[in-house]
Design a protein around this motif. Structure first.
Motif, mmCIF file in Angstrom:
data_model
loop_
_atom_site.group_PDB
_atom_site.id
_atom_site.type_symbol
_atom_site.label_atom_id
_atom_site.label_comp_id
_atom_site.label_asym_id
_atom_site.label_seq_id
_atom_site.Cartn_x
_atom_site.Cartn_y
_atom_site.Cartn_z
ATOM 1 N N SER A 1 29.345 45.487 31.374
ATOM 2 C CA SER A 1 30.511 44.527 31.091
ATOM 3 C C SER A 1 31.717 45.840 30.620
ATOM 4 C CB SER A 1 30.331 43.707 29.597
ATOM 5 O OG SER A 1 31.475 43.441 29.262
ATOM 6 N N GLU A 2 32.653 45.813 31.130
ATOM 7 C CA GLU A 2 33.797 46.685 30.927
ATOM 8 C C GLU A 2 33.982 46.730 29.641
ATOM 9 O OE1 GLU A 2 37.107 46.507 33.492
ATOM 10 O OE2 GLU A 2 35.878 47.043 35.324
ATOM 11 N N THR A 3 34.352 45.421 29.095
ATOM 12 C CA THR A 3 34.564 45.048 27.462
ATOM 13 C C THR A 3 33.702 45.637 26.685
ATOM 14 O OG1 THR A 3 35.666 43.016 28.808
ATOM 15 C CG2 THR A 3 35.677 43.229 26.273
ATOM 16 N N ALA A 4 32.364 45.228 26.952
ATOM 17 C CA ALA A 4 31.227 45.584 26.117
ATOM 18 C C ALA A 4 31.419 47.042 25.707
ATOM 19 C CB ALA A 4 30.198 45.165 26.536
ATOM 20 N N LEU A 5 31.436 47.638 26.794
ATOM 21 C CA LEU A 5 31.343 49.393 26.628
ATOM 22 C C LEU A 5 32.530 49.780 26.074
ATOM 23 C CD1 LEU A 5 29.936 51.913 27.348
ATOM 24 C CD2 LEU A 5 31.090 51.993 29.478
ATOM 25 N N SER A 6 33.760 49.308 26.664
ATOM 26 C CA SER A 6 35.083 49.821 25.874
ATOM 27 C C SER A 6 35.098 49.603 24.502
ATOM 28 C CB SER A 6 36.295 49.448 26.639
ATOM 29 O OG SER A 6 36.528 48.280 26.744
ATOM 30 N N THR A 7 34.419 48.216 24.164
ATOM 31 C CA THR A 7 34.567 47.571 22.663
ATOM 32 C C THR A 7 33.665 48.691 21.836
ATOM 33 O OG1 THR A 7 34.992 45.738 23.451
ATOM 34 C CG2 THR A 7 34.225 45.787 21.124
ATOM 35 N N PHE A 8 32.511 48.988 22.176
ATOM 36 C CA PHE A 8 31.515 49.682 21.706
ATOM 37 C C PHE A 8 31.916 51.300 21.394
ATOM 38 C CE2 PHE A 8 27.978 52.760 22.681
ATOM 39 C CZ PHE A 8 27.260 52.644 21.301
ATOM 40 N N LEU A 9 32.719 51.635 22.386
ATOM 41 C CA LEU A 9 33.086 53.251 22.285
ATOM 42 C C LEU A 9 34.246 53.097 21.380
ATOM 43 C CD1 LEU A 9 33.064 54.280 26.068
ATOM 44 C CD2 LEU A 9 31.295 54.864 24.093
ATOM 45 N N ARG A 10 35.162 52.157 21.436
ATOM 46 C CA ARG A 10 36.285 51.961 20.273
ATOM 47 C C ARG A 10 35.587 51.918 18.720
ATOM 48 N NH1 ARG A 10 40.587 52.867 18.494
ATOM 49 N NH2 ARG A 10 40.086 54.777 19.417
ATOM 50 N N ASP A 11 34.716 50.917 18.762
ATOM 51 C CA ASP A 11 34.093 50.742 17.314
ATOM 52 C C ASP A 11 33.312 52.102 16.741
ATOM 53 O OD1 ASP A 11 34.854 48.283 17.493
ATOM 54 O OD2 ASP A 11 32.693 47.368 17.873
ATOM 55 N N VAL B 1 35.763 53.235 32.638
ATOM 56 C CA VAL B 1 35.979 52.695 31.177
ATOM 57 C C VAL B 1 35.649 53.846 30.167
ATOM 58 C CG1 VAL B 1 34.574 50.999 29.560
ATOM 59 C CG2 VAL B 1 34.822 50.571 31.790
ATOM 60 N N ALA B 2 34.756 54.665 30.179
ATOM 61 C CA ALA B 2 34.369 55.703 29.212
ATOM 62 C C ALA B 2 35.658 56.371 28.932
ATOM 63 C CB ALA B 2 33.229 56.494 29.605
ATOM 64 N N GLN C 1 38.760 56.315 29.189
ATOM 65 C CA GLN C 1 39.876 55.664 28.562
ATOM 66 C C GLN C 1 39.808 55.606 27.092
ATOM 67 O OE1 GLN C 1 42.517 55.761 30.506
ATOM 68 N NE2 GLN C 1 41.281 56.161 32.359
ATOM 69 N N GLU C 2 38.526 56.091 26.621
ATOM 70 C CA GLU C 2 38.445 56.048 25.105
ATOM 71 C C GLU C 2 38.802 57.518 24.685
ATOM 72 O OE1 GLU C 2 38.138 54.212 22.422
ATOM 73 O OE2 GLU C 2 38.187 56.377 21.579
ATOM 74 N N PRO C 3 39.903 57.714 23.792
ATOM 75 C CA PRO C 3 40.281 58.906 23.535
ATOM 76 C C PRO C 3 39.238 59.713 22.739
ATOM 77 C CG PRO C 3 42.053 57.267 23.241
ATOM 78 C CD PRO C 3 40.712 56.707 23.553
ATOM 79 N N ALA C 4 38.428 59.171 21.984
ATOM 80 C CA ALA C 4 37.279 59.886 21.400
ATOM 81 C C ALA C 4 36.368 60.705 22.326
ATOM 82 C CB ALA C 4 36.539 58.940 20.406
ATOM 83 N N VAL C 5 36.436 60.305 23.575
ATOM 84 C CA VAL C 5 35.511 60.870 24.488
ATOM 85 C C VAL C 5 35.947 62.246 24.621
ATOM 86 C CG1 VAL C 5 34.550 60.893 26.895
ATOM 87 C CG2 VAL C 5 34.486 58.712 25.508
ATOM 88 N N GLU C 6 35.191 63.273 24.433
ATOM 89 C CA GLU C 6 35.510 64.698 24.688
ATOM 90 C C GLU C 6 35.018 65.466 25.850
ATOM 91 O OE1 GLU C 6 34.602 66.929 21.132
ATOM 92 O OE2 GLU C 6 32.812 66.149 20.655
ATOM 93 N N GLY C 7 34.108 64.969 26.251
ATOM 94 C CA GLY C 7 33.342 65.503 27.497
ATOM 95 C C GLY C 7 32.317 64.795 28.156
ATOM 96 N N ILE C 8 31.856 65.318 29.020
ATOM 97 C CA ILE C 8 30.768 64.640 30.209
ATOM 98 C C ILE C 8 29.889 65.927 30.477
ATOM 99 C CG2 ILE C 8 30.294 63.353 32.237
ATOM 100 C CD1 ILE C 8 32.961 62.606 32.241
ATOM 101 N N VAL C 9 28.515 65.598 30.233
ATOM 102 C CA VAL C 9 27.414 66.368 30.880
ATOM 103 C C VAL C 9 26.597 65.380 31.753
ATOM 104 C CG1 VAL C 9 25.401 67.570 30.062
ATOM 105 C CG2 VAL C 9 27.442 67.616 28.456
ATOM 106 N N SER C 10 26.419 66.056 32.909
ATOM 107 C CA SER C 10 25.610 65.335 33.843
ATOM 108 C C SER C 10 24.239 66.055 33.663
ATOM 109 C CB SER C 10 25.755 65.576 35.150
ATOM 110 O OG SER C 10 26.374 67.014 35.620
ATOM 111 N N TRP C 11 23.067 65.236 33.802
ATOM 112 C CA TRP C 11 21.571 65.854 33.612
ATOM 113 C C TRP C 11 21.103 66.381 34.591
ATOM 114 C CZ3 TRP C 11 20.567 66.990 28.973
ATOM 115 C CH2 TRP C 11 19.651 67.110 28.397
ATOM 116 N N GLY C 12 21.465 67.603 34.789
ATOM 117 C CA GLY C 12 21.521 68.482 36.135
ATOM 118 C C GLY C 12 22.725 68.307 37.029
#
Ligand code: 9MR
Length: 369
Positions: A256-266, A307-308, A310-321
């Motif tokens: 759910s796009e909404t569930a993920l974006s709401t969670f990140l916002r919260d 989705v992820a 678009q949340e301004p608090a997201v500062e980076g991405i690490v892939s697992w490998g």
């Protein structure tokens, strides 16, 4: 996409298609300028990958790819307690140091992973956690790691890993781990407080999995994690960030796009930053045609990152490998059958594929924060 296309030409092609889509990005003269690292940096994000020291030592071509594509590396296991202190009081930092050395030789930063994890407790510590002096062993470990690895070479530390488990049946949703059983829920604020004392300038994270999809367990996990962050912040416990592991899967799990974006916002509204810490995709059927498999992996990552990011608090991405050549998803049993999970940015031959393009495109769609 042609599988034979060299990596850099492919990335130029990605850039070209972004331009064709009418998104204004500056044209680069040198194809090598566009890497996951640069694409992320352009949008004030960092790109990182988890690596193992032996991969870097034994595979120079892979090591070059890591240095080219990543701004940050994460030791996949070398800094965990069971790896560091197999024998009580005799920590062995050699493998962890090898990764730190690689980072400094190539101008990369590190994320520390991880101090407190129920799946990496040395055998000797399992026996004593619940006894007098048990907490001293934990506290000594936290202090030793951060005194050695708590400086500006490191951007973050995952102080605590996977502390939520609604299936354990507690009202607070906390995992009934050996730490919780020995010390009660206070082990969480106590660990963070000790970490702050040992490395006052370090950004301290809690890293959690299973919060990405929208099944009932994921919903319960998200709620429990938000409650925990709320409590810690209310009590002024030092906590700077939440890691969302981002282990995706192609098994039709509800999203759910909404569930993920709401969670990140919260989460962000509690004043924590967010990193996607362990991005990869578990495929289901490894015997389908490659182009179908790769499209599915790319679509899954695109949907998630769109989705992820678009949340301004997201500062980076690490892939697992970084490459399918080295992924915990390809178990020895799969490898023995000649099967490789294709859930990382580069394939087994270190070539980019549809998901690489999807990641770059998702990074380009990031709105300025
Ligand atoms: O991928 C890691 C694997 O190589 C290690 O053997 C294992 C135990 O240390 O940990 C794996 O990484 C895990 C990470 O630390 C936490 N989230 C789940 C990851 C995959 O199991």
């Amino acid at each position: 996409m042609s599988a034979a296309l060299p990596r850099r030409d492919f990335l130029t092609g990605v850039f070209g298609s972004v331009l064709a889509a009418g998104i204004a990005v500056p044209m680069r003269s040198r194809a090598a300028d566009l890497t996951l690292k640069k694409a992320a940096q352009t949008h004030e994000l960092f790109w990182g990958a988890a690596v193992q020291h032996m991969e870097l030592a034994r595979d120079a071509t892979f090591a070059d790819l890591v240095a080219e594509q990543c701004a940050v590396i994460v030791p996949e296991w070398e800094m965990k307690w069971a790896a560091i202190e197999k024998h009580r009081g005799k920590p062995n930092f050699a493998q962890a140091d090898a990764i730190v050395r690689f980072a400094s030789e190539h101008g990369l930063k590190l994320r520390g992973h991880t101090l407190i994890w129920h799946r990496s407790i040395p055998e000797w510590a399992k026996d004593i956690l619940g006894q007098p002096g048990g907490w001293d062993a934990v506290a000594t470990h936290i202090a030793a790691m951060l005194h050695r690895y708590g400086d500006s070479r490191f951007i973050h530390w995952d102080v605590l890993n996977e502390v939520i488990e609604p299936n354990d049946g507690r009202d607070d949703g906390l995992r009934a781990s050996p730490f919780l059983k020995a010390f009660g829920p206070d082990y969480i604020p106590l660990s963070l407080t000790l970490a702050r004392e040992a490395a006052p300038g370090m950004r301290l994270y809690i890293n959690e999995y299973g919060v990405d999809y929208d099944g009932s367990v994921e919903r319960a996990r998200r709620a429990a994690l938000l409650r925990l962050v709320d409590t810690l912040k209310t009590e002024k416990v030092p906590l700077d960030g939440i890691g969302i592991q981002g282990h995706l899967r192609l098994d039709g799990s509800p999203f759910s796009e909404t569930a993920l974006s709401t969670f990140l916002r919260d989460l962000a509204s509690h004043g924590v930053r967010i990193t996607i810490t362990e991005l990869d995709v578990r495929e289901g059927d490894l015997k389908m045609p490659l182009n179908i498999r790769d499209t599915r992996v790319a679509d899954e990552v695109r949907r998630y990152l769109d989705v992820a990011l678009q949340e301004p608090a997201v500062e980076g991405i690490v892939s697992w490998g970084l490459s399918d050549r080295y992924s915990w998803r390809t178990t020895p049993a799969l490898r023995q059958q000649g099967l490789v999970n294709r859930g990382l940015p580069f394939d087994d031959a270190l070539r980019p594929k549809a998901v690489t393009k999807a990641i770059v495109a998702a990074l380009e769609r990031r709105r300025p924060g």
